[in-house]
Enzyme design. Sequence first.
Site, PDB file in Angstrom:
ATOM      1  N   GLY A 144    -101.404  -3.924 -30.562  1.00 10.14           N
ATOM      2  CA  GLY A 144    -101.982  -2.964 -30.295  1.00 10.14           C
ATOM      3  C   GLY A 144    -101.604  -1.973 -30.532  1.00 10.14           C
ATOM      4  N   ILE A 184    -106.180   9.256 -19.955  1.00  6.15           N
ATOM      5  CA  ILE A 184    -105.017   8.759 -18.798  1.00  6.15           C
ATOM      6  C   ILE A 184    -104.778   9.314 -17.940  1.00  6.15           C
ATOM      7  CG2 ILE A 184    -102.248   8.338 -18.889  1.00  6.15           C
ATOM      8  CD1 ILE A 184    -103.260   6.348 -21.657  1.00  6.15           C
ATOM      9  N   GLY A 185    -104.874  11.158 -18.086  1.00  9.76           N
ATOM     10  CA  GLY A 185    -103.754  12.029 -17.528  1.00  9.76           C
ATOM     11  C   GLY A 185    -105.134  12.288 -16.053  1.00  9.76           C
ATOM     12  N   HIS A 444    -134.879  -0.055  -5.217  1.00  9.79           N
ATOM     13  CA  HIS A 444    -134.989   1.779  -4.530  1.00  9.79           C
ATOM     14  C   HIS A 444    -134.315   1.081  -3.224  1.00  9.79           C
ATOM     15  CE1 HIS A 444    -135.466   5.827  -2.640  1.00  9.79           C
ATOM     16  NE2 HIS A 444    -135.333   4.897  -1.409  1.00  9.79           N
TER      17      HIS A 444
HETATM   18  P1  FAD Z   1    -102.799  -4.559 -26.439  1.00 15.46           P
HETATM   19  O1  FAD Z   1    -103.505  -4.594 -25.386  1.00 15.46           O
HETATM   20  O2  FAD Z   1    -101.905  -3.707 -26.600  1.00 15.46           O
HETATM   21  O3  FAD Z   1    -102.112  -5.914 -26.752  1.00 15.46           O
HETATM   22  C1  FAD Z   1    -101.239  -5.680 -27.975  1.00 15.46           C
HETATM   23  C2  FAD Z   1     -99.894  -7.108 -27.836  1.00 15.46           C
HETATM   24  O4  FAD Z   1     -99.243  -7.559 -28.399  1.00 15.46           O
HETATM   25  C3  FAD Z   1     -99.300  -6.471 -26.642  1.00 15.46           C
HETATM   26  O5  FAD Z   1     -99.239  -7.360 -25.731  1.00 15.46           O
HETATM   27  C4  FAD Z   1     -97.392  -6.755 -26.943  1.00 15.46           C
HETATM   28  O6  FAD Z   1     -96.519  -6.852 -26.714  1.00 15.46           O
HETATM   29  C5  FAD Z   1     -98.466  -7.309 -28.214  1.00 15.46           C
HETATM   30  N1  FAD Z   1     -97.495  -7.898 -29.207  1.00 15.46           N
HETATM   31  C6  FAD Z   1     -97.048  -6.221 -30.460  1.00 15.46           C
HETATM   32  N2  FAD Z   1     -96.594  -7.034 -31.061  1.00 15.46           N
HETATM   33  C7  FAD Z   1     -96.077  -7.935 -30.817  1.00 15.46           C
HETATM   34  C8  FAD Z   1     -95.655  -8.936 -32.605  1.00 15.46           C
HETATM   35  N3  FAD Z   1     -94.742  -8.871 -33.634  1.00 15.46           N
HETATM   36  N4  FAD Z   1     -95.418 -10.674 -31.772  1.00 15.46           N
HETATM   37  C9  FAD Z   1     -95.930 -10.664 -30.435  1.00 15.46           C
HETATM   38  N5  FAD Z   1     -96.941  -9.781 -29.257  1.00 15.46           N
HETATM   39  C10 FAD Z   1     -96.740  -8.754 -29.721  1.00 15.46           C
HETATM   40  N6  FAD Z   1    -109.370   0.542 -21.951  1.00 15.46           N
HETATM   41  C11 FAD Z   1    -110.822   0.207 -21.592  1.00 15.46           C
HETATM   42  O7  FAD Z   1    -111.620  -0.446 -22.363  1.00 15.46           O
HETATM   43  N7  FAD Z   1    -110.241   0.548 -20.260  1.00 15.46           N
HETATM   44  C12 FAD Z   1    -109.284   0.940 -19.419  1.00 15.46           C
HETATM   45  O8  FAD Z   1    -110.135   1.029 -17.864  1.00 15.46           O
HETATM   46  C13 FAD Z   1    -109.008   0.600 -20.020  1.00 15.46           C
HETATM   47  N8  FAD Z   1    -107.808   1.596 -18.908  1.00 15.46           N
HETATM   48  C14 FAD Z   1    -106.315   1.954 -19.572  1.00 15.46           C
HETATM   49  C15 FAD Z   1    -105.365   2.849 -18.789  1.00 15.46           C
HETATM   50  C16 FAD Z   1    -104.044   3.124 -19.682  1.00 15.46           C
HETATM   51  C17 FAD Z   1    -103.215   3.461 -18.751  1.00 15.46           C
HETATM   52  C18 FAD Z   1    -103.877   2.439 -20.233  1.00 15.46           C
HETATM   53  C19 FAD Z   1    -102.286   2.623 -21.510  1.00 15.46           C
HETATM   54  C20 FAD Z   1    -104.865   2.240 -21.974  1.00 15.46           C
HETATM   55  C21 FAD Z   1    -106.022   2.058 -21.223  1.00 15.46           C
HETATM   56  N9  FAD Z   1    -107.207   1.414 -21.760  1.00 15.46           N
HETATM   57  C22 FAD Z   1    -108.508   1.141 -21.454  1.00 15.46           C
HETATM   58  C23 FAD Z   1    -106.802   0.486 -23.456  1.00 15.46           C
HETATM   59  C24 FAD Z   1    -106.681  -0.141 -23.286  1.00 15.46           C
HETATM   60  O9  FAD Z   1    -105.769  -1.418 -22.354  1.00 15.46           O
HETATM   61  C25 FAD Z   1    -106.179  -0.866 -24.811  1.00 15.46           C
HETATM   62  O10 FAD Z   1    -107.470  -0.300 -25.746  1.00 15.46           O
HETATM   63  C26 FAD Z   1    -106.448  -2.283 -24.670  1.00 15.46           C
HETATM   64  O11 FAD Z   1    -105.515  -3.039 -23.904  1.00 15.46           O
HETATM   65  C27 FAD Z   1    -105.883  -2.743 -26.736  1.00 15.46           C
HETATM   66  O12 FAD Z   1    -106.226  -3.949 -27.071  1.00 15.46           O
HETATM   67  P2  FAD Z   1    -105.732  -5.417 -27.959  1.00 15.46           P
HETATM   68  O13 FAD Z   1    -105.706  -6.215 -27.982  1.00 15.46           O
HETATM   69  O14 FAD Z   1    -105.356  -4.356 -29.329  1.00 15.46           O
HETATM   70  O15 FAD Z   1    -104.123  -4.300 -27.607  1.00 15.46           O
HETATM   71  P1  NAD Z   2    -106.665  10.781 -25.445  1.00 16.58           P
HETATM   72  O1  NAD Z   2    -106.974  10.757 -26.326  1.00 16.58           O
HETATM   73  O2  NAD Z   2    -107.834  10.789 -24.176  1.00 16.58           O
HETATM   74  O3  NAD Z   2    -106.101  11.924 -24.259  1.00 16.58           O
HETATM   75  C1  NAD Z   2    -105.039  12.917 -24.891  1.00 16.58           C
HETATM   76  C2  NAD Z   2    -105.446  14.390 -24.916  1.00 16.58           C
HETATM   77  O4  NAD Z   2    -104.459  15.008 -25.154  1.00 16.58           O
HETATM   78  C3  NAD Z   2    -106.541  15.269 -25.625  1.00 16.58           C
HETATM   79  O5  NAD Z   2    -107.494  16.108 -24.774  1.00 16.58           O
HETATM   80  C4  NAD Z   2    -105.512  16.101 -26.177  1.00 16.58           C
HETATM   81  O6  NAD Z   2    -106.873  16.805 -26.164  1.00 16.58           O
HETATM   82  C5  NAD Z   2    -104.552  16.334 -25.093  1.00 16.58           C
HETATM   83  N1  NAD Z   2    -103.354  16.839 -26.838  1.00 16.58           N
HETATM   84  C6  NAD Z   2    -102.707  16.430 -27.741  1.00 16.58           C
HETATM   85  N2  NAD Z   2    -101.850  17.562 -27.398  1.00 16.58           N
HETATM   86  C7  NAD Z   2    -101.765  18.031 -26.613  1.00 16.58           C
HETATM   87  C8  NAD Z   2    -100.912  19.543 -26.229  1.00 16.58           C
HETATM   88  N3  NAD Z   2     -99.637  19.290 -27.246  1.00 16.58           N
HETATM   89  N4  NAD Z   2    -101.007  19.782 -25.377  1.00 16.58           N
HETATM   90  C9  NAD Z   2    -101.920  19.852 -24.667  1.00 16.58           C
HETATM   91  N5  NAD Z   2    -102.910  18.898 -24.772  1.00 16.58           N
HETATM   92  C10 NAD Z   2    -102.171  18.302 -25.505  1.00 16.58           C
HETATM   93  O7  NAD Z   2    -105.865   9.957 -24.900  1.00 16.58           O
HETATM   94  P2  NAD Z   2    -104.986   9.107 -23.294  1.00 16.58           P
HETATM   95  O8  NAD Z   2    -105.630   9.572 -22.269  1.00 16.58           O
HETATM   96  O9  NAD Z   2    -103.139   9.667 -23.745  1.00 16.58           O
HETATM   97  O10 NAD Z   2    -105.385   8.135 -23.744  1.00 16.58           O
HETATM   98  C11 NAD Z   2    -105.215   6.838 -24.445  1.00 16.58           C
HETATM   99  C12 NAD Z   2    -106.019   5.578 -25.113  1.00 16.58           C
HETATM  100  O11 NAD Z   2    -105.850   5.350 -24.406  1.00 16.58           O
HETATM  101  C13 NAD Z   2    -107.258   6.953 -25.014  1.00 16.58           C
HETATM  102  O12 NAD Z   2    -107.708   5.943 -26.632  1.00 16.58           O
HETATM  103  C14 NAD Z   2    -108.142   5.817 -24.186  1.00 16.58           C
HETATM  104  O13 NAD Z   2    -109.031   5.479 -24.575  1.00 16.58           O
HETATM  105  C15 NAD Z   2    -107.452   4.174 -23.875  1.00 16.58           C
HETATM  106  N6  NAD Z   2    -107.476   4.959 -22.397  1.00 16.58           N
HETATM  107  C16 NAD Z   2    -108.757   4.642 -21.967  1.00 16.58           C
HETATM  108  C17 NAD Z   2    -109.355   4.358 -20.302  1.00 16.58           C
HETATM  109  C18 NAD Z   2    -110.963   4.084 -20.189  1.00 16.58           C
HETATM  110  O14 NAD Z   2    -111.754   3.547 -20.565  1.00 16.58           O
HETATM  111  N7  NAD Z   2    -111.176   4.623 -19.013  1.00 16.58           N
HETATM  112  C19 NAD Z   2    -108.292   4.787 -19.551  1.00 16.58           C
HETATM  113  C20 NAD Z   2    -107.200   5.559 -20.169  1.00 16.58           C
HETATM  114  C21 NAD Z   2    -107.093   4.897 -21.233  1.00 16.58           C
END
Ligand code: FAD
Ligand code: NAD
Length: 466
Positions: A144, A184-185, A444
């Site tokens: 991740g 996220i923002g 609808h």
């Molecule tokens: P992760 O979910 O990051 O999982 C990786 C896991 O590996 C972790 O549990 C970590 O502890 C473990 N790990 C790391 N290194 C080791 C190691 N050496 N040994 C054992 N375990 C280890 N995506 C969406 O599609 N929809 C959303 O609404 C959405 N909302 C989000 C909101 C927020 C606030 C954030 C931060 C992210 C969001 N995302 C969303 C993005 C989404 O969470 C990630 O894209 C997704 O979790 C990635 O999945 P992954 O399996 O690659 O990794």
């Molecule tokens: P993001 O890439 O979506 O947005 C980051 C923003 O920060 C960009 O618009 C960029 O232009 C801006 N930025 C970068 N440097 C800057 C600077 N110096 N000053 C001002 N603005 C700056 O990243 P995120 O919102 O941190 O989300 C991270 C990842 O998590 C994304 O890849 C997203 O796919 C995933 N995520 C997904 C969901 C969802 O699917 N609903 C929700 C949360 C997070």
Amino acid sequence: MKYDLTVIGSGPGGYVAAIRASQLGFKTALIEKYPTLGGTCLNVGCIPSKALLDSSEHYHNALHNFKAHGIDITEPKVNMGQMIARKADVVKQNVDGIAFLMKKNKVDVYTGVGSFVNKNTIKVTKADGTEETLETAKTIIATGSKPASLPGIEVDKKRIITSTEALELKEVPKHLILIGGGVIGLELGSVYSRLGAKVSCVEYADSIIPTMDRALGKELQRVLKKQGMEFFTSHKVSGAIAKGKEVTVTATDAKGKEVTFTGDYCLVAVGRRAYTEGLGLENIGLKADERGRIAVNDHLETSVEGVFAIGDVVRGAMLAHKAEEEGVLVAEYMAGQKPHIDYKLIPGVVYTWPEVASVGYTEEELKTDGRKYKVGSFPVRALGRARAAGDIDGFFKVLADAETDEILGVHIIGPRAADIIAEGVIAMEFRASAEDIARASHAHPTFTEGMKEACLAAIDNRPLHM
Ligand code: FAD
Ligand code: NAD
């Protein structure tokens, strides 16, 4: 222990890969360093953020919309402790669900940090320092990502925070400064804006959600502004300093002038960085790139045969459903099948209200490619269902090939866009034309009628209700 497959990391990429591998008959181990399964998504990402988005939306509706519906209540109050406790309970239900699924699918779970001794030997180091060694034929790295920051900004996790801390706040900020107007923002900014915080979004690009179809960012900014958020686009943040209960964020505007913002919390949301620390990649001759990512080929195998990598730790969108598809792909590839992912058809969603959802090409991409296309748009406000709900902001936008009418992109901002986008994905997976969707009956009154109407508009500008 000897395994056909060992998966390192239990996020949506890792745990789904483990389930699919087990379904296909592979003896599978899953290693997770934290005590709960589910990774970023379930613990500090998708699920907790949606729990807070839903709670804050209830509050916002009670405060602003109940009256119009003829519901008089005494003024509601935010109980932050209860809201966070509910979120924690939602997370618990979900992570416990994954533990159950591992048992059901006979996946052996190891808690500890997984690292390569060599390509067929993985060491698990537990919290108490004890070690266990697994022998494995194949491995999937699914470790991740972690929040990224900017040079010159030290995240103190108290006043200058990432999404992880923003999901745990004990109070509603008075003034929350968002660095980054990405997903996220805007999602977490919406939570606190609805709960009463002043929220200022400082974004480097000239639009929020800049990678999506430009029309979406424009409309979202308009609606969020109406909800009380303020925006400073074309502002490059260069620093943030916390002093006592105050944070000062420094940015440079489009004219090169330095601007400062002062608040009580600052959320750094400028993207995430792939995570490979402690994996011992060097022991198998692998090296992460400058963004921490591991290079993979089309079937997600690294340069080391039998070692695969999926999800946030490899190229592509950092999305849970993308990670899941990749987990399934690797397991099926290992079983000799020929799976395929069309990355263009991975939808993107922003869970603000209205929601934003997108799949396929943006209008900007089609222009750059020089492709001839037609646009069909339909406003949410023209839908009977939208007026009944009192949710009238947003639009549907369908892009179709000018000659063949094949749908090339669907971009929606509006109520339940996150669910409606599935129609666009299915249509595009089956290479449907705008006319195919326009001729399909849509119940609808529903919000999905907007898809039909936008497709009618794309064919030859003949929507029925506009
Ligand atoms: P992760 O979910 O990051 O999982 C990786 C896991 O590996 C972790 O549990 C970590 O502890 C473990 N790990 C790391 N290194 C080791 C190691 N050496 N040994 C054992 N375990 C280890 N995506 C969406 O599609 N929809 C959303 O609404 C959405 N909302 C989000 C909101 C927020 C606030 C954030 C931060 C992210 C969001 N995302 C969303 C993005 C989404 O969470 C990630 O894209 C997704 O979790 C990635 O999945 P992954 O399996 O690659 O990794
Ligand atoms: P993001 O890439 O979506 O947005 C980051 C923003 O920060 C960009 O618009 C960029 O232009 C801006 N930025 C970068 N440097 C800057 C600077 N110096 N000053 C001002 N603005 C700056 O990243 P995120 O919102 O941190 O989300 C991270 C990842 O998590 C994304 O890849 C997203 O796919 C995933 N995520 C997904 C969901 C969802 O699917 N609903 C929700 C949360 C997070």
